[in-house]
Each structure stands twice: as structure tokens, then as C-alpha cells.
Design an enzyme around this catalytic site. Structure first.
Site, mmCIF file in Angstrom:
data_model
loop_
_atom_site.group_PDB
_atom_site.id
_atom_site.type_symbol
_atom_site.label_atom_id
_atom_site.label_comp_id
_atom_site.label_asym_id
_atom_site.label_seq_id
_atom_site.Cartn_x
_atom_site.Cartn_y
_atom_site.Cartn_z
ATOM 1 N N ARG A 1 -56.338 -11.408 16.702
ATOM 2 C CA ARG A 1 -55.553 -11.765 15.517
ATOM 3 C C ARG A 1 -54.143 -12.220 15.882
ATOM 4 O O ARG A 1 -53.628 -13.173 15.290
ATOM 5 C CB ARG A 1 -55.520 -10.584 14.550
ATOM 6 C CG ARG A 1 -54.706 -10.813 13.278
ATOM 7 C CD ARG A 1 -54.985 -12.135 12.604
ATOM 8 N NE ARG A 1 -56.396 -12.400 12.389
ATOM 9 C CZ ARG A 1 -56.906 -13.590 12.094
ATOM 10 N NH1 ARG A 1 -56.093 -14.644 12.027
ATOM 11 N NH2 ARG A 1 -58.181 -13.752 11.906
ATOM 12 N N ASP B 1 -25.469 -34.668 2.201
ATOM 13 C CA ASP B 1 -26.271 -33.627 1.561
ATOM 14 C C ASP B 1 -26.675 -34.027 0.152
ATOM 15 O O ASP B 1 -25.828 -34.260 -0.719
ATOM 16 C CB ASP B 1 -25.484 -32.318 1.521
ATOM 17 C CG ASP B 1 -26.333 -31.159 1.016
ATOM 18 O OD1 ASP B 1 -27.484 -31.029 1.466
ATOM 19 O OD2 ASP B 1 -25.840 -30.402 0.159
#
Length: 285
Positions: free
Chosen positions: A102, A220
């Protein structure tokens, strides 16, 4: 290009993940069901197409529990593959293999997911000259691995942390008292190898920033029209043109239009904060 991270950077992550999974008593299912000394051969196979990243996580997860494990990668980090492709074949002590399964799959699937999403963005802007970059919006503890996966997908890495470049954000500007003041203070403090980037949220701030000659300007949340205007202003600036980075709300649907405005770099937080893990399975032979 073959991409590798030093084992020294990967091992602590793998060992922490194994310790979390093994708990206080180890894999009690494997200990109960699998005879001691049994061997196991298996392949890690892709259930969906993608781009490989994190192959060394498999090797190190198995080696941590069985130092005699053999791992034979079929592909290298950065390689593309189709659904059903064998990524790596391995043989190890069966108890160790099942205990490490896992952890190996979690890391491999996560990193392949980042690399695969990055490749989709890179292909979306092909021919524009713009480069796709990651951000610091990474999973805590996995930054080096996730940024490696971005590189495997064809992207480029932004700064790794707060200590390797100066990035003046809007809150820095607000506290400092203005764009120009912030850049001047940064330049006075920066070493000669440290680059300075500043985030601006409008054309007036861009003009103020250009006058201070930063290395990079982050535009931005500019729309396409404002990005084109910003590129034109930077190109005509008597102070020289810095690298222009577009950022904020970038998606696969919008990234091509952003790239076509003429910006140099497009930073995409989604590469690491929103990439879905690629479905990879373990098939015993």
C-alpha cells in the site's frame, strides 16, 4: 531526460509511511496467512494512461522490509504509458511485499497523478513559448517528491521553499508600504545569487515594479486582456523586461489563452494540490 531524486530524499518519506501503516505490531494479516519464508512475484501495472513518476518509491518501500528484494523497472520516471502497461516487476519475501504494497502504491499513484496532470498542461501550451511551473501548494512532507513529479511531467519548479528566492506577495507589500519600497528593501538584503520576484494585482503596480527592475513579476489573477497589456508595457519599459509569470485560477481550459498573451511562465497550484492519484494496481504472478 531521465529524472532521479537521491534516495536520501525519498527514504524518510517511505519509512514514515511504512511506520504509519505497520503500526505497533506489523502486518498481522500477512503474518497470520502467509507462511514464513514464502516468496512473491508481482507487477505494478497502470489501470489508466499517464506519465511515470515515483518508481524509486517502490524500490525503497520493498527494500526497507526486505533488503534482498529485486525490483526491475520497465519504464523510467518521465516516460508516458498506456493503460495496462507494466511499470515495474518485483520479487521479495511475500510478507514483506504485502506489507509494503500500500505504501508503494500510494506514493506511486500520487506522483504519477501529478506528472500526468502536469503533462496535460504542458501539452496544452505547446508552441507558445510559455512554461508551466508548480507552486508551494504541495502536500506537507511530500514537496521534493511532488516537485520531482512535476519535472517528470515536463513542468519546471518554482522555488522549493521560503529560503531559495525572494517572492514579495500582496501581504508583504501591504505591510511594507508599497511595491517600490518592498523591492528596494529586498534588493538591499538579498545576496548576489538570490532572485527577486514581486506579485502585482494591477497595471499601476506593474509600472511601479518595472521601475525597480525585479527579476520576475507575477501577474496575479489578470484576465487575458490585462495580461496582453502587461506584456506590452513590460516590453516597452525603459528599465528592461523582467520574466513575466501569470498566476491565479489557471485551468486546463484557460491555460492556452493565458500562454498566448506572451507571458513567460504560468504557475499552477493545481498541479500538486488538485491532481488525482493515477490508478495503479499490484498483480501477483
Amino acid at each position: 531526460m531521465t529524472r532521479r531524486l537521491p534516495d536520501l530524499l525519498i527514504e524518510p518519506v517511505v519509512r514514515m509511511a511504512l511506520a504509519e501503516d505497520l503500526g505497533r505490531a506489523g502486518d498481522i494479516t500477512a503474518q497470520a496467512c502467509i507462511p514464513e519464508g514464502s516468496r512473491m512475484r508481482a507487477v505494478f501495472a497502470a489501470r489508466k494512461p499517464g506519465v511515470l513518476a515515483g518508481i524509486d518509491c517502490v524500490r525503497l518501500a520493498l527494500a526497507a522490509l526486505d533488503p534482498e528484494a529485486t525490483v526491475r523497472p520497465a519504464l523510467r520516471d518521465g516516460d508516458a504509458f498506456e493503460a495496462g502497461a507494466v511499470l515495474v516487476e518485483a520479487e521479495a519475501d511475500a510478507r514483506a511485499f504485502l506489507a509494503a504494497e500500500r505504501t508503494a502504491l500510494n506514493l506511486l499513484g500520487r506522483l504519477c497523478g501529478v506528472a500526468t496532470l502536469t503533462r496535460a498542461y504542458v501539452e496544452a501550451v505547446e508552441g507558445t513559448g510559455a512554461r508551466i511551473a508548480d507552486t508551494r501548494k504541495t502536500t506537507p512532507g511530500l514537496r521534493a517528491l511532488e516537485k520531482h513529479a512535476v519535472a517528470c511531467g515536463g513542468g519546471v519548479n518554482h522555488r522549493f521553499g521560503l529560503d531559495d528566492a525572494i517572492l514579495i506577495k500582496d501581504n508583504h507589500v501591504a505591510v511594507c508600504g508599497g511595491v517600490g519600497q518592498a523591492i528596494r528593501r529586498a534588493r538591499a538584503a538579498a545576496g548576489h545569487l538570490v532572485r527577486i520576484e514581486i506579485e502585482v494585482d494591477g497595471l499601476e503596480q506593474l509600472d511601479e515594479a518595472l521601475a525597480e527592475r525585479p527579476d520576475v513579476v507575477m501577474l496575479d489573477n489578470f484576465g487575458a486582456d490585462r495580461l496582453r497589456e502587461a506584456v506590452a508595457r513590460a516590453g516597452a519599459s525603459p528599465f528592461g523586461r523582467p520574466v513575466l509569470e501569470a498566476s491565479g485560477g489557471v485551468t486546463l481550459e484557460t491555460v492556452r489563452a493565458i500562454a498566448e498573451t506572451g507571458v513567460d511562465v504560468i504557475s499552477v497550484g493545481a498541479l500538486t494540490h488538485s491532481a488525482a492519484a493515477l490508478d495503479v494496481g499490484l498483480d501477483a504472478l
